[in-house]
Design a protein around this motif. Structure first.
Motif, mmCIF file in Angstrom:
data_model
loop_
_atom_site.group_PDB
_atom_site.id
_atom_site.type_symbol
_atom_site.label_atom_id
_atom_site.label_comp_id
_atom_site.label_asym_id
_atom_site.label_seq_id
_atom_site.Cartn_x
_atom_site.Cartn_y
_atom_site.Cartn_z
ATOM 1 N N ASN A 16 7.553 77.680 -13.514
ATOM 2 C CA ASN A 16 8.406 76.529 -13.215
ATOM 3 C C ASN A 16 9.597 76.968 -12.392
ATOM 4 N N ILE A 17 10.124 76.036 -11.618
ATOM 5 C CA ILE A 17 11.307 76.294 -10.811
ATOM 6 C C ILE A 17 12.253 75.104 -10.998
ATOM 7 N N THR A 18 13.525 75.385 -11.103
ATOM 8 C CA THR A 18 14.540 74.345 -11.234
ATOM 9 C C THR A 18 15.477 74.456 -10.045
ATOM 10 N N ILE A 19 15.731 73.341 -9.398
ATOM 11 C CA ILE A 19 16.652 73.320 -8.263
ATOM 12 C C ILE A 19 17.904 72.569 -8.693
ATOM 13 N N SER A 20 19.002 73.290 -8.736
ATOM 14 C CA SER A 20 20.277 72.700 -9.157
ATOM 15 C C SER A 20 21.101 72.307 -7.938
ATOM 16 N N ASN A 21 22.030 71.398 -8.153
ATOM 17 C CA ASN A 21 22.990 70.969 -7.139
ATOM 18 C C ASN A 21 22.324 70.413 -5.884
ATOM 19 N N LEU A 22 21.261 69.670 -6.054
ATOM 20 C CA LEU A 22 20.579 69.032 -4.928
ATOM 21 C C LEU A 22 21.363 67.776 -4.541
ATOM 22 N N ARG A 68 6.189 70.177 -4.086
ATOM 23 C CA ARG A 68 5.180 71.251 -4.026
ATOM 24 C C ARG A 68 4.480 71.262 -2.683
ATOM 25 N N GLU A 69 4.120 70.088 -2.180
ATOM 26 C CA GLU A 69 3.415 70.001 -0.903
ATOM 27 C C GLU A 69 4.297 70.468 0.252
ATOM 28 N N ILE A 70 5.572 70.112 0.229
ATOM 29 C CA ILE A 70 6.503 70.546 1.268
ATOM 30 C C ILE A 70 6.627 72.067 1.257
ATOM 31 N N LEU A 71 6.776 72.655 0.077
ATOM 32 C CA LEU A 71 6.874 74.117 -0.020
ATOM 33 C C LEU A 71 5.584 74.788 0.436
ATOM 34 N N ARG A 72 4.443 74.249 0.007
ATOM 35 C CA ARG A 72 3.154 74.811 0.408
ATOM 36 C C ARG A 72 2.992 74.760 1.923
ATOM 37 N N SER A 73 3.314 73.631 2.495
ATOM 38 C CA SER A 73 3.187 73.450 3.940
ATOM 39 C C SER A 73 4.124 74.381 4.704
ATOM 40 N N ALA A 74 5.359 74.470 4.261
ATOM 41 C CA ALA A 74 6.336 75.317 4.951
ATOM 42 C C ALA A 74 5.935 76.784 4.892
ATOM 43 N N LEU A 75 5.452 77.226 3.764
ATOM 44 C CA LEU A 75 5.083 78.634 3.624
ATOM 45 C C LEU A 75 3.775 78.948 4.328
ATOM 46 N N THR A 76 2.872 77.999 4.403
ATOM 47 C CA THR A 76 1.611 78.208 5.116
ATOM 48 C C THR A 76 1.858 78.261 6.613
ATOM 49 N N GLU A 77 2.686 77.357 7.149
ATOM 50 C CA GLU A 77 2.980 77.325 8.578
ATOM 51 C C GLU A 77 3.651 78.619 9.028
ATOM 52 N N ASN A 78 4.509 79.169 8.199
ATOM 53 C CA ASN A 78 5.227 80.386 8.578
ATOM 54 C C ASN A 78 4.320 81.603 8.636
ATOM 55 N N ASN A 79 3.177 81.555 7.983
ATOM 56 C CA ASN A 79 2.266 82.688 7.964
ATOM 57 C C ASN A 79 1.231 82.637 9.074
ATOM 58 N N GLU A 80 1.167 81.532 9.801
ATOM 59 C CA GLU A 80 0.175 81.409 10.867
ATOM 60 C C GLU A 80 0.554 82.278 12.062
#
Length: 82
Positions: free
Chosen positions: A3-9, A33-45
């Motif tokens: 799990n991940i918690t994002i504070s002060n959003l 989750r989808e935004i993080l998955r997409s961002a991390l996948t795009e950066n690895n291409e």
């Protein structure tokens, strides 16, 4: 999985994320989750081949032909000599 918690959003970011989640028919958590998955996948291409990148960018438009444009002859180069 963890799990991940994002504070002060910021409220604006949370609101925009919620609206985007609604637009895509997802929960707030699924959208994040989808935004993080997409961002991390795009950066690895591999972005070294511009032709492949352009092809992927416009792949959803389908096949189509562009019309040919009439070309004019190349103009003479100016020499600036009198």
């Amino acid at each position: 999985m963890f799990n991940i918690t994002i504070s002060n959003l910021d409220d604006d970011i949370k609101y925009r994320l919620q609206k985007q989640a609604e637009k895509h028919g997802r929960s707030l958590e699924e959208e994040a989750r989808e935004i993080l998955r997409s961002a991390l996948t795009e950066n690895n291409e591999d972005t070294s081949n511009i032709a492949t990148i352009i092809k992927q960018r416009f792949a959803n438009l389908g096949d189509f032909e562009l019309p040919e444009f009439k070309r004019e002859p190349i103009r003479a180069v100016s020499t600036f000599e009198e």
